[in-house]
Motif scaffolding. Structure first.
Motif, PDB file in Angstrom:
ATOM      1  N   VAL A   1       0.839  -1.198   0.000  1.00  0.00           N
ATOM      2  CA  VAL A   1       0.000   0.000   0.000  1.00  0.00           C
ATOM      3  C   VAL A   1       0.874   1.249   0.000  1.00  0.00           C
ATOM      4  N   ALA A   2       1.976   1.196   0.735  1.00  0.00           N
ATOM      5  CA  ALA A   2       2.852   2.363   0.843  1.00  0.00           C
ATOM      6  C   ALA A   2       3.533   2.711  -0.476  1.00  0.00           C
ATOM      7  N   ARG A   3       3.758   1.740  -1.321  1.00  0.00           N
ATOM      8  CA  ARG A   3       4.458   1.996  -2.581  1.00  0.00           C
ATOM      9  C   ARG A   3       3.727   3.036  -3.429  1.00  0.00           C
ATOM     10  N   ALA A   4       2.401   3.123  -3.259  1.00  0.00           N
ATOM     11  CA  ALA A   4       1.611   4.084  -4.033  1.00  0.00           C
ATOM     12  C   ALA A   4       1.977   5.525  -3.702  1.00  0.00           C
ATOM     13  N   LEU A   5       2.625   5.778  -2.558  1.00  0.00           N
ATOM     14  CA  LEU A   5       3.104   7.116  -2.234  1.00  0.00           C
ATOM     15  C   LEU A   5       4.225   7.551  -3.173  1.00  0.00           C
ATOM     16  N   LEU A   6       4.892   6.583  -3.802  1.00  0.00           N
ATOM     17  CA  LEU A   6       6.105   6.851  -4.563  1.00  0.00           C
ATOM     18  C   LEU A   6       5.955   6.634  -6.053  1.00  0.00           C
ATOM     19  N   VAL A   7       5.117   5.684  -6.454  1.00  0.00           N
ATOM     20  CA  VAL A   7       5.025   5.348  -7.872  1.00  0.00           C
ATOM     21  C   VAL A   7       3.669   4.714  -8.149  1.00  0.00           C
ATOM     22  N   ASP A   8       3.128   4.998  -9.315  1.00  0.00           N
ATOM     23  CA  ASP A   8       1.879   4.385  -9.746  1.00  0.00           C
ATOM     24  C   ASP A   8       2.229   3.268 -10.726  1.00  0.00           C
ATOM     25  N   ASP A   9       2.490   2.084 -10.195  1.00  0.00           N
ATOM     26  CA  ASP A   9       2.905   0.978 -11.050  1.00  0.00           C
ATOM     27  C   ASP A   9       2.114  -0.273 -10.712  1.00  0.00           C
TER      28      ASP A   9
END
Length: 423
Positions: free
Chosen positions: A169-177
């Protein structure tokens, strides 16, 4: 309602897998007060065997856990690669010599045993462990970061380490992949060794059979009492976009025509579960304010290099070492942790190495699964390799993943070959 009462933790770790637990342990050893959240009702790991190379066992040694890990696992004699069609040997690594070169052993261990090792170590150091808490949101605050859980609870601390896996879930703070589907699937089995004793298996080695669009792995576990098998193949259904892919009928078809050793092993595979193989494209930014990605949240690889869990363990070790380093540089009158500096240094060290692992794993997968003339060319190339040529292992099994080249003296405690091999 927040669980923070003014006397809460310095750091929150989200995710109680091997990456999250090892990160919590590393930070606790560096004097950080840690609270870890796991979404499952109980701590545990699924799966079977795991390979941990010298770049991981050197960290277990640093943590004082190597002796216990060795008792739980197996230190095999060789890693042998064979052709899956005719079982001819293509190349091998002498793992005893590898141990001498890097100062630490190559080990195979049950995933649940390694997980339990870190769980017990966290408990001994007083890491607060919270179950049944599914994190659904991350946000930065004026003094740190906050997480929100599915039941409405929130918690906050000076820093949040997101070890929340492939579907972070946190990855969405950094990249939309999105995850990348390899169209390959893995079947596993960890069975009593007695079931394979009449199969003429190599019980002291890690053996990898590489074949057209498939491969098969065998090695011992738990002091030789168990035997681990992994069968990986390309799914025709996945290639057509079918939802139901990787099923047991595809397993059997994928290994038709392979050698007797594989044919004897296939009936022993677990057929009620399988693992579809995904990774993500590498990213260079892992930190957003006081939220930092770790493990598969930052760099989920395909499994061909056996480095997924290892990279997560390295991440936690590196982050904790930067906490130590910046603390040592601050004046005696200054308390607390400069998380901006620690996180910036962590992000400076890890992404490039992990990018290389991800891209190399994809290339190895292509190499292992060649067919036709290309398979014969690959076999000839592998047969020409000297057993004691470490050109292709120094970058991954040495300590280069732990520090950038411009800071060679940052981690003086466990340099390459500094510890005598364990007999």
């Amino acid at each position: 309602m927040s669980t923070t009462d003014g006397h809460g933790p310095d750091a929150l770790v989200i995710g109680g897998g091997i990456g999250g637990l090892s990160a919590a342990l590393a930070l606790a050893r560096a004097g950080v007060n840690v609270r870890l959240y796991e979404q499952a009702p109980n701590f545990g790991e699924v799966g079977a065997g795991l390979q941990i190379a010298p770049n991981c066992t050197r960290i277990l040694h640093e943590y004082g856990l190597l002796e216990e890990a060795t008792a739980l696992g197996v230190t095999p004699e060789h890693m042998v690669m064979k052709d899956a069609l005719d079982s001819a040997e293509l190349t091998r690594l002498d793992l005893g010599d590898l141990h001498r070169r890097y100062g630490f052993p190559y080990m195979v261990i049950h995933r649940s045993d390694l997980h339990g090792l870190f769980l017990r170590a966290c408990e001994r150091l007083g890491v607060e462990l919270v179950n049944d808490a599914r994190c659904v949101g991350y946000e930065n605050t004026a003094g740190g970061a906050r997480v929100t859980f599915a039941d409405g609870r929130t918690d906050e601390a000076e820093v949040v380490i997101a070890a929340d896996g492939l579907h972070s879930v946190a990855r969405a703070l950094l990249v939309d992949d999105e995850t990348v589907n390899s169209a390959y699937v893995a079947y596993r089995a960890a069975i009593p060794s007695d079931q394979v004793r009449d199969h003429d298996v190599q019980e002291n080695d890690v053996v990898v059979y590489v074949g057209p669009r498939c491969h098969f792995v065998q090695y011992p576990l738990r002091g030789g009492e168990m035997f681990n098998q992994v069968a990986v193949f390309e799914s025709p259904k996945a290639l057509t976009g079918a939802e139901d892919w990787g099923t047991p009928d595809e397993l059997d078809r994928a290994f038709e025509g392979t050698c007797d050793a594989i044919q004897r092993g296939l009936p022993l595979m677990w057929r009620d579960r399988w693992w579809r193989m995904f990774d993500r494209d590498p990213i260079a930014t892992w930190v957003n304010g006081r939220v930092a990605l770790l493990g598969d949240a930052a760099h989920p690889p395909l499994q061909y290099m056996a480095q997924g869990a290892v990279m997560a363990i390295e991440d936690g070790w590196v982050l904790a070492e930067h906490v130590r380093a910046q603390r040592a540089q601050r004046s005696a009158r200054t308390s607390g942790i400069d998380w901006e500096k620690a996180l910036a240094a962590y992000e400076a060290v890890r992404p490039e190495h992990c990018r290389r692992v991800i891209t190399t794993a994809r290339q190895w997968g292509e190499l292992w699964h060649l067919d036709g003339v290309e398979r014969l060319q690959r076999n000839a190339l592998l047969r020409s390799r000297d057993t004691y040529d470490y050109t292709f292992t120094d970058w991954i099994y040495g300590p280069t993943a732990l520090t950038p080249e411009e800071e060679p003296g940052l981690y003086p405690r466990i340099p390459l070959g500094s510890v005598s091999p364990i007999s």
